[in-house]
Scaffold this motif. Sequence first.
Motif, PDB file in Angstrom:
ATOM      1  N   SER A  29       5.277  15.227   4.629  1.00  0.00           N
ATOM      2  CA  SER A  29       4.419  14.314   5.735  1.00  0.00           C
ATOM      3  C   SER A  29       4.082  12.974   4.549  1.00  0.00           C
ATOM      4  O   SER A  29       4.380  11.716   5.719  1.00  0.00           O
ATOM      5  CB  SER A  29       3.374  15.197   5.742  1.00  0.00           C
ATOM      6  OG  SER A  29       2.039  13.928   7.022  1.00  0.00           O
ATOM      7  N   GLY A  30       3.831  12.950   3.363  1.00  0.00           N
ATOM      8  CA  GLY A  30       3.768  11.424   2.618  1.00  0.00           C
ATOM      9  C   GLY A  30       4.822  10.877   2.822  1.00  0.00           C
ATOM     10  O   GLY A  30       4.205   9.528   2.352  1.00  0.00           O
ATOM     11  N   MET A  36       7.146   4.783   7.096  1.00  0.00           N
ATOM     12  CA  MET A  36       6.826   4.171   8.125  1.00  0.00           C
ATOM     13  C   MET A  36       5.394   2.784   7.478  1.00  0.00           C
ATOM     14  O   MET A  36       6.170   1.755   8.867  1.00  0.00           O
ATOM     15  CB  MET A  36       6.146   5.005   8.816  1.00  0.00           C
ATOM     16  CG  MET A  36       5.855   4.251  10.508  1.00  0.00           C
ATOM     17  SD  MET A  36       4.021   5.579  11.501  1.00  0.00           S
ATOM     18  CE  MET A  36       5.688   6.621  11.593  1.00  0.00           C
ATOM     19  N   ALA A  37       4.782   3.094   7.100  1.00  0.00           N
ATOM     20  CA  ALA A  37       3.629   2.229   6.012  1.00  0.00           C
ATOM     21  C   ALA A  37       4.653   0.769   5.166  1.00  0.00           C
ATOM     22  O   ALA A  37       4.746  -0.523   5.753  1.00  0.00           O
ATOM     23  CB  ALA A  37       2.860   2.528   4.713  1.00  0.00           C
ATOM     24  N   VAL A  38       5.273   0.784   5.477  1.00  0.00           N
ATOM     25  CA  VAL A  38       6.645  -0.080   4.500  1.00  0.00           C
ATOM     26  C   VAL A  38       7.315  -0.641   5.481  1.00  0.00           C
ATOM     27  O   VAL A  38       6.819  -1.746   5.418  1.00  0.00           O
ATOM     28  CB  VAL A  38       7.676   0.811   3.844  1.00  0.00           C
ATOM     29  CG1 VAL A  38       8.800  -0.596   2.964  1.00  0.00           C
ATOM     30  CG2 VAL A  38       7.182   1.120   2.682  1.00  0.00           C
ATOM     31  N   THR A  39       7.501  -0.217   6.236  1.00  0.00           N
ATOM     32  CA  THR A  39       8.254  -0.837   7.595  1.00  0.00           C
ATOM     33  C   THR A  39       6.895  -1.491   8.217  1.00  0.00           C
ATOM     34  O   THR A  39       7.679  -2.671   8.904  1.00  0.00           O
ATOM     35  CB  THR A  39       9.072  -0.341   8.351  1.00  0.00           C
ATOM     36  OG1 THR A  39       7.985   0.328   9.245  1.00  0.00           O
ATOM     37  CG2 THR A  39       9.918   0.384   8.012  1.00  0.00           C
ATOM     38  N   LEU A  50       3.434  -0.027  -1.463  1.00  0.00           N
ATOM     39  CA  LEU A  50       3.698   1.006  -0.623  1.00  0.00           C
ATOM     40  C   LEU A  50       5.379   1.436  -1.044  1.00  0.00           C
ATOM     41  O   LEU A  50       5.254   2.134  -1.111  1.00  0.00           O
ATOM     42  CB  LEU A  50       3.389   0.240   0.891  1.00  0.00           C
ATOM     43  CG  LEU A  50       2.807   0.360   1.653  1.00  0.00           C
ATOM     44  CD1 LEU A  50       2.782  -0.429   2.794  1.00  0.00           C
ATOM     45  CD2 LEU A  50       1.288   1.277   1.340  1.00  0.00           C
ATOM     46  N   THR A  51       6.422   0.507  -1.385  1.00  0.00           N
ATOM     47  CA  THR A  51       7.746   1.161  -1.677  1.00  0.00           C
ATOM     48  C   THR A  51       7.212   1.627  -2.713  1.00  0.00           C
ATOM     49  O   THR A  51       7.892   2.790  -3.404  1.00  0.00           O
ATOM     50  CB  THR A  51       8.576  -0.081  -1.702  1.00  0.00           C
ATOM     51  OG1 THR A  51       8.273  -0.666  -0.652  1.00  0.00           O
ATOM     52  CG2 THR A  51      10.609  -0.088  -2.424  1.00  0.00           C
ATOM     53  N   ALA A  57       6.559   9.365  -3.931  1.00  0.00           N
ATOM     54  CA  ALA A  57       5.692  10.399  -3.337  1.00  0.00           C
ATOM     55  C   ALA A  57       7.317  11.469  -2.575  1.00  0.00           C
ATOM     56  O   ALA A  57       7.101  12.532  -2.667  1.00  0.00           O
ATOM     57  CB  ALA A  57       5.719   9.913  -2.068  1.00  0.00           C
ATOM     58  N   LEU A  58       8.489  10.119  -3.305  1.00  0.00           N
ATOM     59  CA  LEU A  58       9.829  11.272  -3.042  1.00  0.00           C
ATOM     60  C   LEU A  58       9.995  12.041  -4.170  1.00  0.00           C
ATOM     61  O   LEU A  58      10.717  13.451  -4.274  1.00  0.00           O
ATOM     62  CB  LEU A  58      10.943   9.748  -3.053  1.00  0.00           C
ATOM     63  CG  LEU A  58      11.407   9.824  -1.578  1.00  0.00           C
ATOM     64  CD1 LEU A  58      12.301   7.699  -1.832  1.00  0.00           C
ATOM     65  CD2 LEU A  58      11.328  10.171  -0.867  1.00  0.00           C
TER      66      LEU A  58
END
Length: 99
Positions: A29-30, A36-39, A50-51, A57-58
Amino acid sequence: MNSIIEKLTGMDALSDQVVAMDLLISAKSGVRNYAMAVTEAGTPEIKEMLTRHLAEALDMHEQISAYMAERGWYHAWDTTEQINLNLGNIRTALDLPTL
């Protein structure tokens, strides 16, 4: 649950598996939320920050999934095996005595 009862029913390992799966789902989910936030980022600085968070997170998702795979709790590339594992967990949960 009482640790003695957990050991007798085999739920001690299953409890660890459930906690790990919850953590994996949260990590997924993170990743999705950061992507989505990066876009949607309004400035290059925010996008870059954010990237970085997305990369972290990955990495966390990879670590959790590797941990689970090592213990036989997660079969990301073998859906038949994962379904069989899930069905076994369901059977175990359904066979638990009710208090």
